[in-house]
Design an enzyme around this catalytic site. Structure first.
Site, PDB file in Angstrom:
ATOM      1  N   GLY A   1       5.184  57.064 -15.744  1.00 48.43           N
ATOM      2  CA  GLY A   1       6.273  57.132 -14.550  1.00 48.43           C
ATOM      3  C   GLY A   1       5.240  56.848 -13.169  1.00 48.43           C
ATOM      4  N   SER A   2       4.602  56.517 -12.486  1.00 47.36           N
ATOM      5  CA  SER A   2       5.015  55.901 -11.394  1.00 47.36           C
ATOM      6  C   SER A   2       5.824  54.840 -10.459  1.00 47.36           C
ATOM      7  CB  SER A   2       3.122  54.447 -11.149  1.00 47.36           C
ATOM      8  OG  SER A   2       3.325  53.639 -11.132  1.00 47.36           O
TER       9      SER A   2
ATOM     10  N   ARG B   1      19.496  52.823 -33.488  1.00 45.91           N
ATOM     11  CA  ARG B   1      19.282  52.419 -31.852  1.00 45.91           C
ATOM     12  C   ARG B   1      20.839  52.924 -31.017  1.00 45.91           C
ATOM     13  NH1 ARG B   1      17.751  48.037 -28.956  1.00 45.91           N
ATOM     14  NH2 ARG B   1      18.344  46.922 -31.019  1.00 45.91           N
TER      15      ARG B   1
ATOM     16  N   ARG C   1      11.732  50.409 -24.259  1.00 42.70           N
ATOM     17  CA  ARG C   1      12.902  50.581 -25.478  1.00 42.70           C
ATOM     18  C   ARG C   1      13.606  49.807 -25.014  1.00 42.70           C
ATOM     19  NH1 ARG C   1      13.741  54.585 -29.534  1.00 42.70           N
ATOM     20  NH2 ARG C   1      15.762  54.052 -30.617  1.00 42.70           N
TER      21      ARG C   1
ATOM     22  N   ASN D   1      16.419  47.118 -14.046  1.00 42.66           N
ATOM     23  CA  ASN D   1      14.742  46.933 -14.728  1.00 42.66           C
ATOM     24  C   ASN D   1      13.645  46.219 -13.814  1.00 42.66           C
ATOM     25  OD1 ASN D   1      13.242  47.661 -17.257  1.00 42.66           O
ATOM     26  ND2 ASN D   1      13.841  45.366 -17.746  1.00 42.66           N
TER      27      ASN D   1
ATOM     28  N   HIS E   1       9.952  45.052 -14.679  1.00 39.96           N
ATOM     29  CA  HIS E   1       9.288  43.900 -15.147  1.00 39.96           C
ATOM     30  C   HIS E   1       8.357  43.004 -14.621  1.00 39.96           C
ATOM     31  CE1 HIS E   1       8.592  41.639 -18.638  1.00 39.96           C
ATOM     32  NE2 HIS E   1       8.495  40.670 -18.044  1.00 39.96           N
TER      33      HIS E   1
ATOM     34  N   GLU F   1      20.699  40.828 -23.371  1.00 44.07           N
ATOM     35  CA  GLU F   1      19.455  39.324 -23.819  1.00 44.07           C
ATOM     36  C   GLU F   1      17.735  40.425 -23.106  1.00 44.07           C
ATOM     37  OE1 GLU F   1      18.694  35.706 -24.126  1.00 44.07           O
ATOM     38  OE2 GLU F   1      21.622  35.723 -23.633  1.00 44.07           O
TER      39      GLU F   1
ATOM     40  N   ASP G   1      15.282  41.551 -20.650  1.00 49.61           N
ATOM     41  CA  ASP G   1      14.718  40.859 -19.199  1.00 49.61           C
ATOM     42  C   ASP G   1      15.405  40.005 -18.768  1.00 49.61           C
ATOM     43  OD1 ASP G   1      12.377  43.007 -19.699  1.00 49.61           O
ATOM     44  OD2 ASP G   1      11.031  42.066 -20.700  1.00 49.61           O
TER      45      ASP G   1
HETATM   46  C1  GRF Z   1       5.418  49.041 -15.042  1.00 45.85           C
HETATM   47  O1  GRF Z   1       4.654  47.481 -14.113  1.00 45.85           O
HETATM   48  C2  GRF Z   1       6.845  47.878 -14.634  1.00 45.85           C
HETATM   49  O2  GRF Z   1       7.309  47.033 -14.882  1.00 45.85           O
HETATM   50  C3  GRF Z   1       6.785  48.086 -16.177  1.00 45.85           C
HETATM   51  O3  GRF Z   1       6.103  48.705 -17.331  1.00 45.85           O
HETATM   52  C4  GRF Z   1       5.069  49.749 -16.087  1.00 45.85           C
HETATM   53  C5  GRF Z   1       5.335  51.047 -15.874  1.00 45.85           C
HETATM   54  O4  GRF Z   1       4.750  51.372 -14.838  1.00 45.85           O
HETATM   55  N1  GRF Z   1       8.451  47.720 -16.821  1.00 45.85           N
HETATM   56  P1  GRF Z   1       4.760  52.925 -14.162  1.00 45.85           P
HETATM   57  O5  GRF Z   1       5.502  53.822 -16.039  1.00 45.85           O
HETATM   58  O6  GRF Z   1       6.231  53.605 -13.761  1.00 45.85           O
HETATM   59  O7  GRF Z   1       3.644  53.074 -13.963  1.00 45.85           O
END
Ligand code: GRF
Length: 227
Positions: free
Chosen positions: A30-31, A83, A109, A125, A127, A161, A163
């Protein structure tokens, strides 16, 4: 509704009543959620986190949410047959909390059509690679194994799809020969934390417009994609 509510305090910040209501889905540390909460607290993001939902009971993201008095829900996937059914339950919660924009912040997920259709172009999202390179799991490892000299992070709208949806913003970092996954991840994460609140603020200001695969950013004077 099978769920567990860690905290049900509402934020007492009256000034945020009219601002963009975010729903954050997170599975772990959760950073990135933290970067959103801090940006809001520092007045850099005109939004409020209406709810944080996790598919993992022990997600640190839920603890972080509770610390900021944000409702934090664990929705247990094992209580659902598919799902789609799971996402229908998530959708119900998002609606209940009046969520306008969904952020997948380390949500491990795949989201289904059920959620995507209800929030078309309203799910973002993050990534940890420069998409379309290295989608899916272990993006840092993929980048190191491939031998790229530059990697980074991508903020994009979510489509059916993985990412894949329209790209809003990217930030690049160098990849060094002796990098470990942890080192590369840390370098990219710093960019994620910087870029995510900026992108959400652009959305909050109504400055993002999706046209096919392209995202147009109106009057973009503030978004920095490199240091
Ligand atoms: C991050 O690197 C994000 O890009 C990826 O998962 C990681 C989550 O990190 N989808 P955090 O839980 O937000 O610390």
């Amino acid at each position: 509704m099978p769920r567990e509510e860690r905290s049900s305090f509402k934020s007492s910040d009256k000034s945020s009543e009219a601002s963009l209501r975010l729903g954050v889905l997170a599975s772990g540390r959760g950073s990135n959620l933290q970067s959103i909460l801090e940006a809001i607290a520092h007045g850099e993001l005109s939004a409020r986190v209406a709810v944080v939902i996790s598919n993992k009971k022990e997600a640190q993201a839920l603890e972080r949410a509770a610390r900021y008095q944000v409702p934090a829900l664990f929705v247990d996937p094992s209580h659902f047959r598919s799902r789609e059914e799971y996402d229908a339950a998530i959708l119900q919660q998002l609606k209940e909390y009046g969520v306008e924009l969904v952020v997948l912040a380390g949500y491990m997920r795949l989201v289904t059509h059920t959620l995507i259709e209800a929030y078309r172009d309203r799910i973002i999202n993050i990534h940890p690679s420069l998409l379309p390179a290295f989608p899916g799991m272990h993006a840092h490892r993929q980048a190191l194994e491939y031998g790229v000299r530059v990697s980074g992070c991508t903020l994009h709208f979510v489509d059916e799809e993985m990412d894949h949806g329209p790209i809003i913003a990217q930030a690049a970092v160098p990849v060094f020969e002796d990098d470990t996954e942890e080192q590369l991840s840390e370098r990219i994460l710093a960019e994620e934390h910087r870029l995510l609140p900026q992108v959400l603020q652009l959305y909050a200001e109504g400055k993002l417009k999706v046209e096919g695969r392209k995202v147009h950013i109106r009057e973009n004077t503030s978004l920095r994609t490199t240091r």
